[in-house]
Design a protein around this motif. Structure first.
Motif, PDB file in Angstrom:
ATOM      1  N   ARG A 247       0.426  18.799  56.701  1.00  0.00           N
ATOM      2  CA  ARG A 247      -0.015  18.537  55.322  1.00  0.00           C
ATOM      3  C   ARG A 247      -0.864  19.701  54.800  1.00  0.00           C
ATOM      4  NH1 ARG A 247      -0.858  13.094  57.516  1.00  0.00           N
ATOM      5  NH2 ARG A 247       0.783  11.725  56.714  1.00  0.00           N
ATOM      6  N   TYR A 248      -1.778  20.176  55.625  1.00  0.00           N
ATOM      7  CA  TYR A 248      -2.605  21.303  55.184  1.00  0.00           C
ATOM      8  C   TYR A 248      -1.787  22.585  55.070  1.00  0.00           C
ATOM      9  CZ  TYR A 248      -7.045  18.833  55.235  1.00  0.00           C
ATOM     10  OH  TYR A 248      -8.081  17.977  54.933  1.00  0.00           O
ATOM     11  N   GLN A 328       9.349  20.731  56.657  1.00  0.00           N
ATOM     12  CA  GLN A 328       8.804  20.556  58.007  1.00  0.00           C
ATOM     13  C   GLN A 328       7.886  19.341  58.067  1.00  0.00           C
ATOM     14  OE1 GLN A 328       7.048  24.436  58.617  1.00  0.00           O
ATOM     15  NE2 GLN A 328       8.825  25.196  59.754  1.00  0.00           N
ATOM     16  N   LEU A 329       7.120  19.126  57.008  1.00  0.00           N
ATOM     17  CA  LEU A 329       6.266  17.940  56.954  1.00  0.00           C
ATOM     18  C   LEU A 329       7.102  16.674  56.970  1.00  0.00           C
ATOM     19  CD1 LEU A 329       3.622  16.404  56.552  1.00  0.00           C
ATOM     20  CD2 LEU A 329       3.799  16.877  54.091  1.00  0.00           C
ATOM     21  N   GLU A 330       8.159  16.627  56.177  1.00  0.00           N
ATOM     22  CA  GLU A 330       9.010  15.440  56.140  1.00  0.00           C
ATOM     23  C   GLU A 330       9.715  15.224  57.480  1.00  0.00           C
ATOM     24  OE1 GLU A 330      10.986  12.039  54.872  1.00  0.00           O
ATOM     25  OE2 GLU A 330       9.199  13.082  54.154  1.00  0.00           O
ATOM     26  N   GLN A 331      10.179  16.306  58.069  1.00  0.00           N
ATOM     27  CA  GLN A 331      10.819  16.194  59.377  1.00  0.00           C
ATOM     28  C   GLN A 331       9.830  15.661  60.420  1.00  0.00           C
ATOM     29  OE1 GLN A 331      11.879  19.919  61.215  1.00  0.00           O
ATOM     30  NE2 GLN A 331      13.542  19.009  62.385  1.00  0.00           N
ATOM     31  N   GLY A 332       8.611  16.195  60.392  1.00  0.00           N
ATOM     32  CA  GLY A 332       7.592  15.733  61.326  1.00  0.00           C
ATOM     33  C   GLY A 332       7.223  14.278  61.097  1.00  0.00           C
ATOM     34  N   ARG A 333       7.143  13.874  59.832  1.00  0.00           N
ATOM     35  CA  ARG A 333       6.792  12.482  59.525  1.00  0.00           C
ATOM     36  C   ARG A 333       7.838  11.524  60.077  1.00  0.00           C
ATOM     37  NH1 ARG A 333       8.147   8.546  56.563  1.00  0.00           N
ATOM     38  NH2 ARG A 333       9.882   9.720  55.660  1.00  0.00           N
ATOM     39  N   ARG A 334       9.103  11.863  59.893  1.00  0.00           N
ATOM     40  CA  ARG A 334      10.167  10.996  60.407  1.00  0.00           C
ATOM     41  C   ARG A 334      10.147  10.940  61.936  1.00  0.00           C
ATOM     42  NH1 ARG A 334      15.386  12.901  56.706  1.00  0.00           N
ATOM     43  NH2 ARG A 334      14.438  12.489  54.650  1.00  0.00           N
TER      44      ARG A 334
END
Length: 444
Positions: A247-248, A328-334
């Motif tokens: 996120r950051y 990358q954030l969305e991939q990590g969240r999933r």
């Protein structure tokens, strides 16, 4: 609030005392002190922090000093000209939106590095515990393999004696010998696997670990407090350090776009100069011709007009970098959501599986004991006993693997949720109450 990995007091004591470990907690403390991967992560965090310091420096006063001394001798002249000059300049950015947005970006990246370091600390717990559990599984597997080898040898000797007196066919002897030879080979393989497991643990801790604590035979697993799967998923979405770092990183990438776009904007700088100089012309020694001292103050407005397309290119590049960070954030969240659900479901299933494997071990032991009695009274053959002995070995191995798989899944769940820390290690360490020591020929 950003959690900082706990630096345990005993780790300091271990630095000056002989290194040893008797349980999982002490092993983890050794790993925190000696693991190279964690040290690399900490150095990387410190390196990233300096980027923010350097970005801030661009917005602070810049002071420079200069001193020159010249001597000039012109052709055809009899004299020599000398001059010296001292000059001090102070520059201060008044309006520089690019430098401001760059500072914001680097601060976000610095915070992301802090979370990455926290994630590395969580990963250290997981790696240390997994290596520790690998040793315990290998120890129990070796104990079962040695017991099986001894039992198969007894069956082979028993079948051979019965053959000598004509009470058993030669096929029983061949079958018993085949099982005994296979058991001997398996013991050698398991012994080597145990030695490698010890080496893998030492790779993390930096020192051999020979004294360990294991789970008791009557271990009864339970779900950790914290609610159902959805509660854990929500906790992971809010607290997973890798997600926080991502996120950051997105925020930093957004500021990078602003920095690139600021290349089209004017900048305003304040400049202050002080100078002091003197010149000599010496047709005769010692004559001074000029002294000069002065200062100036002014504002400089710089307006970018054309940079050959470089500014537009930097904007496009920054936008692409921001899109990458967002994906990358969305991939990590999933991935975090999936891993959290999977770990929770594995814990639920693991509770039932541990009990089922324990009962299967009890049944396998009873079947083996019964076949031994049946062999003595003539109702079972040697082959029946060998089969039941093999089943008992497999049941022991499966029970050991299942017990420690439950502990691994608990660590994975808390790691995904961002709640994994030294207190979790303490909780698991309290469950390990049985001494587990390797044979002398396997110890490091």
């Amino acid at each position: 609030m950003l959690r900082r990995p706990l630096v345990l007091s005993l780790a300091l004591a271990l630095s000056s005392a002989p290194v040893f470990a008797e349980d999982l907690m002490q092993t983890y403390e050794l790993a925190r002190t000696n693991d190279p991967q964690l040290s690399i992560a900490e150095s990387s965090r410190l390196s990233n922090r300096e980027n923010a310091v350097q970005a801030r420096a661009a917005l602070l006063p810049q002071i420079n000093g200069q001193a020159t001394l010249d001597r000039v001798h012109e052709a055809g002249e009899t004299g020599t000209a000398r001059s010296r000059n001292y000059r001090a300049t102070l520059g201060q950015a008044i309006v520089d939106l690019g430098a401001i947005s760059n500072l914001r970006a680097e601060r976000d990246y610095s915070t992301a590095a802090d979370y990455d370091f926290e994630a590395a600390g969580d990963e250290l717990i997981s790696r240390t515990a997994n290596a520790y559990f690998d040793v315990l599984v290998a120890l129990e597997t070796l104990a079962a393999a040695e017991a099986a080898e001894e039992a198969f040898q007894k069956q082979f000797d028993y079948a051979d004696k019965r053959l000598e007196v004509g009470l058993a066919p030669i096929t029983d002897v061949h079958e018993a010998r085949a099982q005994y030879d296979a058991a001997r080979a398996n013991t050698i393989v398991v012994r080597n696997l145990l030695a490698d497991a010890y080496q893998a643990l030492a790779e993390i801790t930096g020192t051999p670990i020979n004294l360990l604590k294991a789970l008791p035979e009557d271990f009864r697993p339970e779900l950790p407090p914290g609610g159902d799967a959805e509660s854990w998923v929500q906790r992971a979405a809010d607290g997973n350090p890798s997600l926080q770092a991502a996120r950051y990183s997105v925020q930093g990438a957004e500021h990078n776009v602003s920095t690139a776009r600021a290349g089209h904007l004017p900048t305003l700088d304040l400049g202050v100069t002080y100078s002091n100089g003197a010149s000599w012309y010496s047709p005769t020694p010692g004559s001074v011709s000029v002294n000069d001292e002065g200062h100036s103050i002014g504002l400089t407005l710089t307006v970018p007009i054309f940079a050959g397309g470089a500014t537009q290119s930097r904007v496009r590049q920054a936008i692409a970098g921001r899109d990458i960070a967002q994906d990358q954030l969305e991939q990590g969240r999933r991935a975090v959501e999936r891993n959290t659900r999977r770990a929770y479901q594995a814990l639920e299933a693991g509770i039932s599986e541990v009990e089922a494997r324990r009962l299967a071990l009890v049944s396998a032991q009873s079947a083996y004991d019964a076949s031994q009695v049946g062999l003595e009274v003539g109702t079972r053959t040697v082959i029946d006993v060998l089969i039941n002995q093999q089943n008992l070995f497999q049941a022991r191995e499966a029970y050991a693997i299942t017990k420690y798989r439950y502990l691994r899944n608990r660590l994975l769940l808390e790691q995904a949720a961002g709640t994994l820390d030294a207190s979790t290690v303490q909780d698991i360490n309290r469950l390990l109450t049985v001494d587990a020591t390797a044979p002398a020929d396997v110890r490091q």
